[in-house]
Design an enzyme around this catalytic site. Structure first.
Site, PDB file in Angstrom:
ATOM      1  N   LYS A   1       0.726  -1.438  -0.170  1.00 50.79           N
ATOM      2  CA  LYS A   1      -0.342  -0.053   0.301  1.00 50.79           C
ATOM      3  C   LYS A   1       0.807   1.373   0.013  1.00 50.79           C
ATOM      4  O   LYS A   1       0.343   1.829  -0.300  1.00 50.79           O
ATOM      5  CB  LYS A   1      -1.179  -0.093   1.366  1.00 50.79           C
ATOM      6  CG  LYS A   1      -2.001  -1.146   1.432  1.00 50.79           C
ATOM      7  CD  LYS A   1      -2.991  -0.847   2.164  1.00 50.79           C
ATOM      8  CE  LYS A   1      -4.001  -1.593   1.963  1.00 50.79           C
ATOM      9  NZ  LYS A   1      -4.858  -2.116   3.523  1.00 50.79           N
TER      10      LYS A   1
ATOM     11  N   LYS B   1      -7.726 -13.917  -7.721  1.00 47.84           N
ATOM     12  CA  LYS B   1      -9.265 -13.925  -7.432  1.00 47.84           C
ATOM     13  C   LYS B   1     -10.405 -13.224  -7.969  1.00 47.84           C
ATOM     14  O   LYS B   1      -9.859 -11.483  -8.400  1.00 47.84           O
ATOM     15  CB  LYS B   1      -8.706 -13.790  -6.555  1.00 47.84           C
ATOM     16  CG  LYS B   1      -9.879 -14.372  -4.883  1.00 47.84           C
ATOM     17  CD  LYS B   1      -8.978 -14.231  -3.600  1.00 47.84           C
ATOM     18  CE  LYS B   1     -10.136 -13.572  -2.685  1.00 47.84           C
ATOM     19  NZ  LYS B   1      -9.934 -13.656  -1.017  1.00 47.84           N
TER      20      LYS B   1
ATOM     21  N   LYS C   1     -12.491  -7.294  -4.840  1.00 46.71           N
ATOM     22  CA  LYS C   1     -13.457  -6.497  -4.779  1.00 46.71           C
ATOM     23  C   LYS C   1     -13.496  -4.581  -5.169  1.00 46.71           C
ATOM     24  O   LYS C   1     -13.822  -3.573  -5.821  1.00 46.71           O
ATOM     25  CB  LYS C   1     -14.230  -6.450  -3.133  1.00 46.71           C
ATOM     26  CG  LYS C   1     -13.112  -5.960  -2.442  1.00 46.71           C
ATOM     27  CD  LYS C   1     -13.910  -6.231  -0.980  1.00 46.71           C
ATOM     28  CE  LYS C   1     -14.741  -5.375  -0.273  1.00 46.71           C
ATOM     29  NZ  LYS C   1     -14.154  -5.447   1.504  1.00 46.71           N
TER      30      LYS C   1
END
Ligand code: TRP
Length: 332
Positions: A115, A197, A200
């Site tokens: 991040k 995967k 979201k």
């Protein structure tokens, strides 16, 4: 026998996807009817502040996430469901845990490093403290089990380390949580890149299905789903696209992979995608309708959140009181 506590937090960022529903939520629906477990779920809104949010959007999204989880069938009578920011003990326990967390271990976290690279202009203290807040979430509730995906395993590890460190430094206080890796619950992959995967926060809108997508959107996304070069309908590692579609179909219909393959046998890839899209649309229709009911009755939604907050606070308060006492803070 005392019930085992299962705890999970959900960051209100991105979308609740079909992958979340099939991969995680369907398991959670089983836990709520299993008398061995007491489940506690929070909307981890404080965690999301480690990345800059637009306040009005953020508030709506957090409420929408809460409504989506309810609409999926998580029952606030059976689970404790609340917003992390409504229980101030999370922030307070984080402080205590901060004081036994080493900068070295926090800065070595994979997600912190990733991040930091992604937002080089906003490497804030919260970002490094993220796993400590998550440890506080878990440890406040005597959690025995945390359902985690691979991306959160390292964070659970630090929660365990902190629990053990605190228990050794003072006296046994925290339950040391274990990861709950479920055997059932299929892993749903991206429709565009079936070796990754379904995420979201994927930026390719065709790769993910939101549980709130319209039927048209669902059908369109499945029509564009990546398959394979031959025409076989078969489940196997060498056929990630088709296998993903078969898994989705099997999960939506609650049947085994073998039965799904039998049902879908002989279809062209175009018809396969249509059949899978239709099974998804059928599964999601009642969820969307319940979602709209919740969102149209904010008063009820907030009442559910308030009730969850009260139940969570009751437990959190007791844990924090014990912790404050053990570290030697003056009690009134
Ligand atoms: N970090 C988790 C995620 O992004 C969310 C989370 C916050 C969480 N607190 C938690 C998960 C406690 C499990 C337990 O997925």
């Amino acid at each position: 026998m005392e019930k085992k506590i299962i705890y999970s937090g959900i960051q209100p960022t991105g979308l609740v996807t079909l992958g979340n529903y099939i991969g995680a939520l369907q398991n959670w629906l089983k836990f709520q009817d299993d008398e061995n477990y007491q489940c506690i779920y929070s909307i981890a809104d404080l965690h999301s502040l480690t990345v800059r949010q637009v306040p009005a959007e953020f508030r709506n999204r957090a409420l929408s996430f809460f409504a989506q989880y309810l609409a999926c069938g998580l029952d606030p009578q059976k689970n404790i469901m609340y917003f992390q920011s409504h229980v101030h003990e999370h922030a307070e326990l984080t402080w205590i845990l901060n004081c036994i967390t080493y900068i070295g271990e926090a800065s070595r976290m994979t997600q912190f490093k990733e991040k930091s690279q992604k937002h080089p202009d906003n490497i804030n203290m919260g970002l490094m403290d993220y796993p400590v807040l998550m440890a506080a979430d878990i440890l406040l509730y005597n959690t025995a089990l945390v359902p985690v995906g691979v991306d959160q395993k390292q964070h659970l590890e630090i929660a365990r380390d902190l629990a053990i460190r605190f228990n050794n430094a003072y006296s046994p206080t925290f339950t040391v949580p274990e990861p709950l890796i479920s055997k059932v619950g299929a892993k749903i992959m991206s429709l565009q890149n079936p070796t990754a995967k379904m995420s979201k926060s994927d930026t390719n809108a065709n790769a993910t299905v939101s549980i709130l997508d319209s039927e048209d959107d669902i059908m369109r996304k499945f029509k564009k789903a990546v398959t394979d070069s031959d025409n076989e309908i078969r489940f196997g590692e060498d056929k990630p696209g088709v296998s993903n579609l078969i898994t989705i179909y099997a999960s939506c219909k609650s049947i085994s992979i073998d039965d799904a393959v039998k049902e879908l046998q002989g279809l062209s890839y175009a018809s396969l995608k249509e059949a899978v899209g239709a099974s998804v649309a059928e599964l999601l229709a009642p969820i969307k309708s319940r979602y709209n009911d919740f969102m149209n009755d904010k008063e009820q939604l907030l009442a559910i959140a308030k009730n969850g907050q009260e139940q969570a606070s009751y437990i959190a308060r007791k844990t924090l009181r014990k912790v404050y006492k053990k570290v030697g803070l003056v009690q009134l």
